[in-house]
Scaffold this motif. Structure first.
Motif, mmCIF file in Angstrom:
data_model
loop_
_atom_site.group_PDB
_atom_site.id
_atom_site.type_symbol
_atom_site.label_atom_id
_atom_site.label_comp_id
_atom_site.label_asym_id
_atom_site.label_seq_id
_atom_site.Cartn_x
_atom_site.Cartn_y
_atom_site.Cartn_z
ATOM 1 N N UNK A 1 47.178 38.902 33.038
ATOM 2 C CA UNK A 1 46.201 37.824 33.022
ATOM 3 C C UNK A 1 46.124 37.223 34.423
ATOM 4 N N UNK A 2 45.103 36.420 34.686
ATOM 5 C CA UNK A 2 44.891 35.923 36.040
ATOM 6 C C UNK A 2 45.932 34.883 36.409
ATOM 7 N N UNK A 3 46.551 35.069 37.586
ATOM 8 C CA UNK A 3 47.537 34.113 38.077
ATOM 9 C C UNK A 3 47.217 33.646 39.494
ATOM 10 N N UNK A 4 46.261 34.319 40.165
ATOM 11 C CA UNK A 4 45.859 33.910 41.506
ATOM 12 C C UNK A 4 44.348 33.679 41.545
ATOM 13 N N UNK A 5 43.937 32.633 42.267
ATOM 14 C CA UNK A 5 42.519 32.337 42.445
ATOM 15 C C UNK A 5 42.359 31.670 43.804
ATOM 16 N N UNK A 6 41.110 31.415 44.178
ATOM 17 C CA UNK A 6 40.838 30.783 45.454
ATOM 18 C C UNK A 6 40.598 31.797 46.549
ATOM 19 N N UNK A 7 40.209 31.275 47.725
ATOM 20 C CA UNK A 7 39.827 32.159 48.835
ATOM 21 C C UNK A 7 40.930 32.333 49.872
ATOM 22 N N UNK A 8 42.126 31.799 49.592
ATOM 23 C CA UNK A 8 43.248 31.976 50.500
ATOM 24 C C UNK A 8 43.834 33.375 50.382
ATOM 25 N N UNK A 9 44.975 33.589 51.028
ATOM 26 C CA UNK A 9 45.586 34.918 51.119
ATOM 27 C C UNK A 9 46.975 34.905 50.508
ATOM 28 N N UNK B 1 45.518 44.285 38.359
ATOM 29 C CA UNK B 1 44.311 43.699 38.952
ATOM 30 C C UNK B 1 43.890 42.427 38.227
ATOM 31 N N UNK B 2 44.320 42.267 36.976
ATOM 32 C CA UNK B 2 44.023 41.039 36.240
ATOM 33 C C UNK B 2 44.640 39.820 36.931
ATOM 34 N N UNK B 3 45.717 39.994 37.683
ATOM 35 C CA UNK B 3 46.315 38.858 38.402
ATOM 36 C C UNK B 3 45.290 38.192 39.326
ATOM 37 N N UNK B 4 44.334 38.979 39.809
ATOM 38 C CA UNK B 4 43.296 38.447 40.703
ATOM 39 C C UNK B 4 41.961 38.231 39.976
ATOM 40 N N UNK B 5 41.953 38.406 38.673
ATOM 41 C CA UNK B 5 40.754 38.069 37.911
ATOM 42 C C UNK B 5 39.988 39.239 37.334
ATOM 43 N N UNK B 6 40.504 40.471 37.426
ATOM 44 C CA UNK B 6 39.822 41.605 36.795
ATOM 45 C C UNK B 6 39.785 41.398 35.284
ATOM 46 N N UNK B 7 38.723 41.912 34.652
ATOM 47 C CA UNK B 7 38.535 41.725 33.213
ATOM 48 C C UNK B 7 38.706 43.044 32.458
ATOM 49 N N UNK B 8 38.154 44.141 32.991
ATOM 50 C CA UNK B 8 38.317 45.435 32.339
ATOM 51 C C UNK B 8 37.511 45.596 31.078
ATOM 52 N N UNK B 9 36.268 45.072 31.074
ATOM 53 C CA UNK B 9 35.424 45.169 29.884
ATOM 54 C C UNK B 9 34.155 45.973 30.134
ATOM 55 N N UNK B 10 34.054 46.654 31.291
ATOM 56 C CA UNK B 10 32.889 47.442 31.689
ATOM 57 C C UNK B 10 31.635 46.591 31.848
ATOM 58 N N UNK B 11 31.793 45.284 31.948
ATOM 59 C CA UNK B 11 30.663 44.379 32.170
ATOM 60 C C UNK B 11 30.848 43.595 33.466
ATOM 61 N N UNK B 12 31.989 42.949 33.602
ATOM 62 C CA UNK B 12 32.286 42.216 34.838
ATOM 63 C C UNK B 12 32.571 43.193 35.970
ATOM 64 N N UNK B 13 32.169 42.826 37.187
ATOM 65 C CA UNK B 13 32.433 43.643 38.365
ATOM 66 C C UNK B 13 33.870 43.393 38.812
#
Length: 620
Positions: free
Chosen positions: A249-257, A269-281
């Motif tokens: 699940x997502x644990x990092x957000x924002x535009x920092x590094x 990749x979900x840590x950075x917000x990936x969804x894996x539903x073939x809809x979200x980029x």
């Protein structure tokens, strides 16, 4: 006090109808153990019911219309759920509000620290009393439990204590001495600084903004609970040298590094917000995971949609890509882009258990290994299915790489590998290809148990300037439209050894052959079996090329073309030189052609067939 009991995932269904006055009910057989033994609340439709006791799958002593709801009838098959409701929270709040009174219990404030000098504290402790000193609520010097054991400097590392089931302060619990809650600090950097060099687990249970640069050292493990997240502001860099505990699940957000991760074995990749539903980029989250420094990025969802290439290698990160479980898909919707692009000098990575595909064939490849500044080597690609690409697998610079169980389908070229050496292809398969199954321009490499089936207008195997290629247990079946004057196995300036090959039901244009060798190629075949390839010549061997047949069966292919050298050990050493044929058996061949020569052992003469009869070759 007796708290209402709870349990995880306690859900079932009624097995019979119940009225609004029934005081017992039965749930699905075997589901009873999901629920507590008694004193718990279930929800059925809009009614809450207090269950006094449970025996197996039967709930008894029911208090109907509990907690302000209305008793009602419910039909068989309706869901029965144990939910966390406001009543559970209220009980805990009431308990905490009354703790610390003369019954010997202590309390914690909103930040989890022990309240200083509760009402019953005394310098002469009695049973269950507690004495504390310290301006921030830490236990500096006091007595806990009936034994009046003196406790010195307990909890001073982070100032937190806990309560046991009876509301008493737990004395220096081993499980809590190294736990720190991130939400007790205004910035995660402050929590890290407070922990210092102590071994600790930092719990992140809610979103927190990171406004300062900091490094997570090796002595700290950060545990992100679901909902816990670090929002890294622009310009802020977090270097992660510690460990992470988190699910997909997502644990990092924002535009920092955030970078580092030397001590994190794998991430998502979900840590950075990936969804894996073939809809979200999911392109950016996947790339961020790769660039973070993780050694392995794991894909767990069904289909990850991408709109650009996933890049591995400078200037991006280098890591392995793993699908768990099998058949995780990466769907690139832009067929002009390579799905996975590997740059120069990428070493020791693995890509496995993935399905890579475009919606249709374009100019984009499936996996591409390119770059001008050095080779990529010691990499492994296995358990992959690649579809609808220009070249399903494409490499222009690599050596000592391995492909295992890689299938390519509905692409122009299955495997296009050039400019390297020491490749090992095992159990690789190309189907429904329109140009070439395997197009290789490499040195001293091996193909084991590989196959090309159902190609249309394609050459199954093309070897161009290849040295020391071995094919073991390979084959080609039901390929149609092999271009004229080319080969099912097409060799140009190449040295190829073929051990155990099956060619079945392949067909081609005029002059096409099962085996073609030109421009100095040397081809050696053993245990070669051909069947139902009547439109193909046996072989086409051009001047300067050689074919050595140790053991072969050409059942349907018949024609022989070219002026190269052929040694056929299966029929008694046939040697072709510029179209002339020499038969070394001692009796005349049954179907000779003009120019055929054999040695008559009885007459001890060489004889040549002039088109109608045999003539003795004499010096005159």
């Amino acid at each position: 006090m007796a708290f209402l009991q709870v349990a995880n995932r306690a859900v079932s269904k009624l097995t019979t109808d119940i009225s609004a006055t029934d005081t017992s009910l039965t749930i699905t057989t075997g589901d009873g153990d999901l629920f507590p033994a008694g004193n718990f609340v279930v929800t059925i439709d809009d009614e809450r019911i207090l269950v006094g006791s449970r025996s197996g799958d039967t709930f008894s002593s029911l208090a109907r219309g509990y907690d302000g709801t209305t008793a009602a009838s419910h039909t068989s098959g309706t869901r029965v759920e144990l939910r966390i409701i406001a009543r559970h929270i209220q009980e805990l709040q009431n308990f905490c509000n009354t703790a610390g009174q003369p019954n010997g219990l202590a309390t914690l404030d909103a930040n989890g620290k022990v309240v200083q000098n509760p009402a019953n504290a005394t310098s002469n402790p009695t049973a269950n009393a507690i004495v504390m000193s310290g301006s921030n609520g830490t236990i500096a010097d006091g007595w806990i439990s009936n034994s009046f054991e003196k406790v010195a400097n307990k909890g001073v590392a982070n100032g937190y204590a806990s309560l046991d089931a009876n509301g008493k302060v737990v004395q220096d619990p081993a499980s809590l001495t190294n736990i720190v809650f991130c939400n007790h600090y205004s910035d995660p950097a402050d929590a890290i600084a407070d922990i210092g060099t102590n071994n600790a687990t930092l719990i992140v249970s809610s979103p927190q903004t990171c406004n300062k640069n900091f490094t997570v050292p090796q002595n700290i493990k950060v545990k992100f609970e679901r909902g816990g997240q670090w929002i890294i502001n622009s310009g802020v860099t977090i270097t992660f040298n510690g460990q992470i505990e988190a699910g997909a699940w997502q644990i990092f957000a924002g535009s920092g590094t955030i970078t580092g991760f030397a001590n994190v074995e794998e991430g998502y990749p979900e840590w950075w917000g990936a969804v894996g539903d073939d809809t979200h980029d999911d392109t950016i989250p996947i790339q961020q995971a790769i660039d973070s420094g993780l050694g392995k990025v794991v894909f767990t969802k069904s289909v990850y949609k991408t709109t650009n290439s996933i890049n591995i290698g400078s200037p991006h990160g280098v890591c392995s890509l793993i699908g768990k479980p099998l058949q995780v898909k990466i769907h690139n919707t832009d067929n002009s882009k390579d799905i996975i692009a590997i740059g120069s000098s990428v070493m020791y990575i693995t890509i496995e258990n993935l399905v890579l595909y475009h919606d249709s064939v374009g100019t984009g490849n499936g996996i591409s290994i390119t770059g001008s500044n050095g080779n990529s080597f010691h990499n492994t690609f296995r358990h992959l299915y690649i579809q609808s690409c220009n070249n399903a697998f494409y490499s222009t610079n690599g050596f000592m790489n391995a492909l295992e169980n890689v299938q390519c389908n509905q692409s122009n070229v299955g495997f296009y590998i050039k400019g390297g050496t020491t490749w090992n292809l095992v159990d690789c398969y190309a189907a429904n290809i329109t140009s070439a199954g395997f197009n290789l321009q490499i040195g001293y490499s091996t193909l084991i148990n590989c196959a090309v089936d159902n190609g249309n207008g394609a050459n199954p195997y093309v070897f161009n300037t290849c040295q020391g290629i071995s094919m073991v247990g390979c084959g080609a079946e039901q390929n149609t439209g092999i271009p004229g004057y080319t080969g099912l196995i097409d060799c140009n300036n190449s040295q190829v050894s073929i051990f155990g090959f099956v060619s079945y039901n392949n067909s081609g244009g005029s002059g096409s052959a099962v085996i073609k060798g030109i421009n100095g190629s040397t081809i050696r075949i053993s245990a070669f079996y051909e069947l139902s390839c009547s439109t193909l010549n046996k072989y086409y061997i051009d001047s300067g090329a050689s074919l050595i047949i140790l053991d072969a069966s050409f059942s349907n292919a018949s024609g022989v073309e070219g002026s190269g050298k052929v040694i056929d050990m299966t029929t008694g050493n046939i040697i072709l030189y510029g179209g002339a044929t020499v038969y070394t058996p001692t009796s005349a061949p049954s179907s000779p052609s003009a120019g055929t020569v054999y040695y008559d052992s009885s007459a001890k003469k060489l004889k040549v067939y002039n088109g109608s009869s045999w003539e003795v070759i004499s010096s005159s």
